[in-house]
Design a protein around this motif. Structure first.
Motif, PDB file in Angstrom:
ATOM      1  N   ASP A   1     -44.738 -30.001 -25.661  1.00 57.15           N
ATOM      2  CA  ASP A   1     -45.074 -31.445 -25.756  1.00 57.15           C
ATOM      3  C   ASP A   1     -44.359 -32.330 -27.185  1.00 57.15           C
ATOM      4  O   ASP A   1     -45.143 -32.953 -27.811  1.00 57.15           O
ATOM      5  CB  ASP A   1     -46.383 -31.937 -25.466  1.00 57.15           C
ATOM      6  N   PRO A   2     -43.090 -31.894 -27.244  1.00 58.55           N
ATOM      7  CA  PRO A   2     -42.781 -32.709 -28.465  1.00 58.55           C
ATOM      8  C   PRO A   2     -42.638 -34.261 -27.876  1.00 58.55           C
ATOM      9  O   PRO A   2     -42.471 -34.524 -27.120  1.00 58.55           O
ATOM     10  CB  PRO A   2     -41.291 -32.275 -28.723  1.00 58.55           C
ATOM     11  N   PRO A   3     -42.789 -35.101 -29.059  1.00 62.27           N
ATOM     12  CA  PRO A   3     -42.772 -34.787 -30.484  1.00 62.27           C
ATOM     13  C   PRO A   3     -44.148 -34.474 -31.061  1.00 62.27           C
ATOM     14  O   PRO A   3     -44.246 -34.030 -32.406  1.00 62.27           O
ATOM     15  CB  PRO A   3     -42.325 -36.209 -31.232  1.00 62.27           C
ATOM     16  N   GLY A   4     -45.005 -34.000 -30.357  1.00 58.27           N
ATOM     17  CA  GLY A   4     -46.604 -33.652 -30.723  1.00 58.27           C
ATOM     18  C   GLY A   4     -47.305 -34.785 -31.226  1.00 58.27           C
ATOM     19  O   GLY A   4     -47.151 -35.764 -30.671  1.00 58.27           O
ATOM     20  N   THR A   5     -48.157 -34.304 -32.213  1.00 59.30           N
ATOM     21  CA  THR A   5     -49.241 -35.125 -33.024  1.00 59.30           C
ATOM     22  C   THR A   5     -48.700 -35.577 -34.229  1.00 59.30           C
ATOM     23  O   THR A   5     -48.094 -34.715 -34.986  1.00 59.30           O
ATOM     24  CB  THR A   5     -50.567 -34.469 -32.691  1.00 59.30           C
ATOM     25  N   PHE A   6     -49.362 -36.654 -34.630  1.00 60.12           N
ATOM     26  CA  PHE A   6     -49.012 -37.285 -35.787  1.00 60.12           C
ATOM     27  C   PHE A   6     -49.938 -36.383 -36.990  1.00 60.12           C
ATOM     28  O   PHE A   6     -50.971 -36.051 -36.684  1.00 60.12           O
ATOM     29  CB  PHE A   6     -49.544 -38.794 -35.829  1.00 60.12           C
ATOM     30  N   GLN A   7     -49.125 -36.008 -38.055  1.00 60.19           N
ATOM     31  CA  GLN A   7     -49.505 -35.261 -39.152  1.00 60.19           C
ATOM     32  C   GLN A   7     -50.038 -36.033 -40.233  1.00 60.19           C
ATOM     33  O   GLN A   7     -51.029 -35.944 -40.751  1.00 60.19           O
ATOM     34  CB  GLN A   7     -48.504 -34.327 -39.303  1.00 60.19           C
ATOM     35  N   PHE A   8     -49.000 -36.547 -40.960  1.00 60.75           N
ATOM     36  CA  PHE A   8     -48.987 -37.341 -42.231  1.00 60.75           C
ATOM     37  C   PHE A   8     -47.972 -38.413 -42.404  1.00 60.75           C
ATOM     38  O   PHE A   8     -46.895 -38.292 -41.653  1.00 60.75           O
ATOM     39  CB  PHE A   8     -49.083 -36.521 -43.357  1.00 60.75           C
ATOM     40  N   GLY A   9     -48.246 -39.398 -43.044  1.00 61.98           N
ATOM     41  CA  GLY A   9     -47.209 -40.415 -43.191  1.00 61.98           C
ATOM     42  C   GLY A   9     -47.459 -41.265 -44.454  1.00 61.98           C
ATOM     43  O   GLY A   9     -48.807 -41.426 -44.721  1.00 61.98           O
ATOM     44  N   GLY A  10     -46.487 -41.986 -45.174  1.00 61.63           N
ATOM     45  CA  GLY A  10     -46.887 -43.000 -46.235  1.00 61.63           C
ATOM     46  C   GLY A  10     -47.821 -44.096 -45.847  1.00 61.63           C
ATOM     47  O   GLY A  10     -47.689 -44.619 -44.662  1.00 61.63           O
ATOM     48  N   GLY A  11     -48.908 -44.396 -46.603  1.00 60.97           N
ATOM     49  CA  GLY A  11     -49.623 -45.710 -46.239  1.00 60.97           C
ATOM     50  C   GLY A  11     -48.687 -47.042 -46.506  1.00 60.97           C
ATOM     51  O   GLY A  11     -48.075 -47.028 -47.425  1.00 60.97           O
TER      52      GLY A  11
END
Length: 577
Positions: free
Chosen positions: A394-404
C-alpha cells in the motif's frame, strides 16, 4: 565515503530525541512553585528588544550588558522586598530567591494581592514532560551521497527503481551544500551555546574522535566547555539525551569549527523550570551570542500554560536586548494531526515564541562531489516490504515524521513577518488577526538524508560501551546546523552579534540569500533498511518524500521551510558594509 567497517560499528540505539527525556521525580519532594518577578518596564523591554534587532532602527545592535539590563529592565529591590514580605506574612516557605523569581514549596493555592500585580510576572508550577522520539538506525545498504546506490534488488516504485537512502552526510558534504565551505568562514571569534538536559560524560572524547574521522579540527584548549548545575546527574536518564548532545555539539562544530562552544546542561527534576534555568544562565552571564535548542516542552503549544510562556518570553527578550539569539527546533511531527490524530493542527513551544528563531526541516540531496542538488520539505510516508519481497504494501504507506510548522494558536503575527508570510498561512480559518507562522528558516532534517554523528553508547549486544557512528535526523539536526551557520555569519559581520535573528533573516528574503524550497510534482522514493533494536532483524521499507499534505513547500515563504535554506550568498551578505 562510508566504509564497511564504519557500517559495522553503527549502533542499534534509540532515537536521538527532539525533546529531552522524561524526568524522574522524588515522590517525597513537595511541589515547587515559582513567583517570577516582572520587569520594571515590560513595555520598554519589548520595545527595546525589537529596536536592537531591527535593521535600519537607530538602536540596531546597541546591546546592553547583563548588568546594564538589570539596572534598566530588571525588577527593582522594592519589588523583590514587597513580594518576599507578602509570601512570608502569608506563611509560605521561601526556598530560593534570584533576580528573576522567588521559589516556595507549598500545596496551598496562591492568591496574588492586587497591590502586587505589577510586580509579579507570573506564578508557575511548570509541566514536566518533554517528549523523546524513537528513531531507527540505518544499518543495511545505504549511499554515501544521494543517488549513489539504486535498490535494484527491491521492487520498483512509481514505475522506477528507487535509490537507497543516505548513510548519513559528513561534515564536508553539509558545509559544501550550504555554501559554508565556499565562504571560507569558520565561526572564529563567536561563541555558541547548546542547551539540553543531562550531560554526556564522554562528549569531549566522542566529538574529538568524530572530528578526526571526518577532517574537522579537534577542540583547541578551552574551545569547548560545559556549564552544568551541581545536581545534573541526579534525575537525568543517560542514553537518549547523550545522543542528542552528540548531535547538537557535532553539528555546530561541523558548520563553525573555529567557534567556541559551551554546553549548558539542565537537570531533569522539572524540565519546564530546569531548561528555563539553563537559558537564564546564558543571558545572566552572557555565555554565548547564539543558543541552539533541540527540544520542546510537552507536545503541542496549547499544552503549555501561559504562565510558563510568560517566564520564558521575558528571558528571550532579555537575550535580544543583550545581543543573544535563540534557535529552536520546530518539531518532527508535522502539524501533529498525522502522528496524533486526537490533536488539532498545532505547533511546538518554545519554537512558536515570536522572540526565537524556529528552524524547520528539509530533505536534502547532496551529489557525488558534495554539490547541492535539490531540497524538498521534510514529510515522509513509509510502506513496508511484503513478506515475499516482491511488492511494497500500500504505498506510499503511513506518515512517519516531518518538520513542524503552521500558525500559532497563541501569538499574533510579529512585525518581521508582515508582508512576507502569505495571508492564507497567517489567517487560519479566516481568523480576524494574523498569527505567528512557523518555521522561520530550515535545513536538512530527513531520516533519509540525515547527518552522521559519533558517540559512545552501551546498546551493543553485550552491553559494553563503545564508540560508534550512526545517522541522526530531525529538526534536532537542522537547528544546530543553522546555529553554526549563524556563527559564520557573525564572523562575516566582523564579530558584531546578530542577536535576535528574525528581523535580519526576513530582511534577506527574496534577495537570493536562500534556496527557495518547493515540493516535487511526482513522487520521490528511497529504500530504507533499519534494524529492530529489540529483535535485531533488519527490515526494509519504501520512504516516499515530501508527503505531508498540510505543510508543503511552495515558491516564496511557506509553512514547511520558512524563507528557505541558507546559501553562500546569505553568508556573504553579512560582510557587506
Amino acid at each position: 565515503m562510508i566504509t564497511k567497517r564504519l557500517a559495522v560499528t553503527v549502533l542499534a540505539a534509540a532515537m536521538l530525541p527532539l525533546a529531552a527525556a522524561t524526568p524522574v521525580h522524588a515522590a517525597s519532594s513537595p511541589p515547587t512553585t515559582r513567583i517570577y518577578l516582572s520587569s520594571r518596564d515590560p513595555a520598554g523591554l519589548a520595545a527595546y528588544a525589537a529596536a536592537v534587532s531591527q535593521p535600519n532602527n537607530p538602536n540596531y545592535h546597541h546591546y546592553l550588558t547583563p548588568p546594564q539590563f538589570q539596572r534598566r529592565f530588571g525588577p527593582t529591590p522594592p519589588q523583590v522586598a514587597a513580594v518576599k514580605s507578602w509570601l512570608t506574612t502569608a506563611g509560605f516557605h521561601i526556598t530560593t530567591t534570584t533576580q528573576h523569581y522567588i521559589a516556595i514549596t507549598t500545596t496551598k493555592p496562591i492568591d496574588v494581592p492586587a497591590s502586587l500585580t505589577p510586580d509579579i510576572l507570573t506564578v508557575t508550577t511548570p509541566p514536566t514532560t518533554s517528549r523523546p522520539d524513537p528513531t531507527p538506525i540505518n544499518v543495511g545498504t545505504c549511499s554515501a551521497y544521494y543517488g549513489q546506490k539504486t535498490a535494484t534488488s527491491s521492487p520498483p516504485a512509481y514505475g522506477q527503481t528507487p535509490n537507497y537512502d543516505v548513510c548519513g552526510y559528513t561534515p564536508g558534504q553539509l558545509r559544501s551544500a550550504y555554501g559554508v565551505a565556499g565562504s571560507g568562514l569558520t565561526g572564529r571569534g563567536v561563541t555558541v551555546a547548546v542547551v539540553l538536559a543531562a550531560a554526556s560524560p564522554t562528549i569531549t572524547q566522542d566529538s574529538n574522535t568524530y572530528f578526526a574521522h571526518h577532517g574537522l579540527p579537534t577542540w583547541r584548549p578551552n574551545q569547548f566547555s560545559q556549564n552544568l548545575p551541581a545536581d545534573i546527574g541526579t534525575a537525568c536518564p543517560s542514553q537518549p539525551s547523550y545522543g542528542e548532545e552528540s548531535l547538537d555539539v557535532e553539528a555546530v562544530h561541523t558548520m563553525a569549527p573555529d567557534a567556541n562552544l559551551v554546553y549548558v546542561g539542565a537537570d531533569c527534576t522539572n524540565l519546564g523550570d530546569d531548561l528555563l534555568d539553563a537559558e537564564t544562565r546564558v543571558v545572566d552571564h552572557h555565555l554565548a551570542d547564539i543558543v541552539s535548542n533541540s527540544w520542546h516542552l510537552a507536545d503541542i503549544e496549547n499544552q503549555i500554560p501561559d504562565s510558563l510562556i510568560a517566564a520564558y518570553q521575558q528571558i528571550f527578550q532579555q537575550g535580544a536586548v543583550e545581543g543573544i539569539g535563540f534557535y529552536f527546533a520546530s518539531g518532527d511531527h508535522g502539524d501533529w494531526t498525522h502522528s496524533t490524530p486526537s490533536y488539532p493542527a498545532s505547533v511546538d513551544y518554545p519554537a512558536s515564541d515570536p522572540w526565537v528563531t524556529a528552524v524547520g526541516g528539509t530533505t536534502l540531496a547532496i551529489g557525488q562531489h558534495a554539490n547541492y542538488e535539490w531540497e524538498t520539505s521534510w514529510g515522509d510516508d513509509l510502506a513496508p516490504l511484503s513478506a515475499d519481497g516482491k511488492t511494497w504494501i500500500d504505498p506510499p504507506g503511513t506518515f512517519q515524521f516531518g518538520g513542524g510548522g503552521g500558525p500559532s494558536a497563541k501569538f499574533a503575527q510579529p512585525f518581521y513577518q508582515r508582508g512576507i508570510v502569505p495571508d492564507a498561512l497567517s489567517h487560519p480559518n479566516a481568523a480576524a488577526k494574523a498569527a505567528r507562522v512557523l518555521p522561520d528558516i530550515a535545513a536538512d532534517a530527513d531520516l533519509a538524508t540525515g547527518m552522521l554523528i559519533g558517540r559512545t553508547a552501551t546498546l551493543t549486544p553485550d552491553g559494553s560501551a563503545q564508540y560508534g557512528e550512526e545517522r541522526a535526523y530531525g529538526t534536532s539536526e537542522a537547528t544546530p546546523l543553522i546555529a553554526g551557520i549563524q556563527a559564520d555569519a557573525q564572523q562575516a559581520a566582523h564579530g558584531i552579534p546578530i542577536g535576535f535573528a528574525n528581523p535580519a533573516v526576513y530582511a534577506r528574503y527574496n534577495t537570493g540569500a536562500y534556496h527557495d524550497i518547493t515540493d516535487p510534482s511526482s513522487p520521490i522514493a528511497v529504500v530504507d533498511q533499519e534494524r529492530d533494536t529489540t529483535t535485531g532483524a533488519i527490515t526494509t521499507g519504501l520512504g516516499t518524500l515530501a508527503r505531508d499534505p498540510d505543510l508543503t513547500a511552495a515558491p516564496g515563504y511557506d509553512d514547511a521551510t520558512g524563507v528557505g535554506t541558507p546559501t553562500q550568498r546569505y553568508l556573504d551578505s553579512y560582510a557587506a558594509p
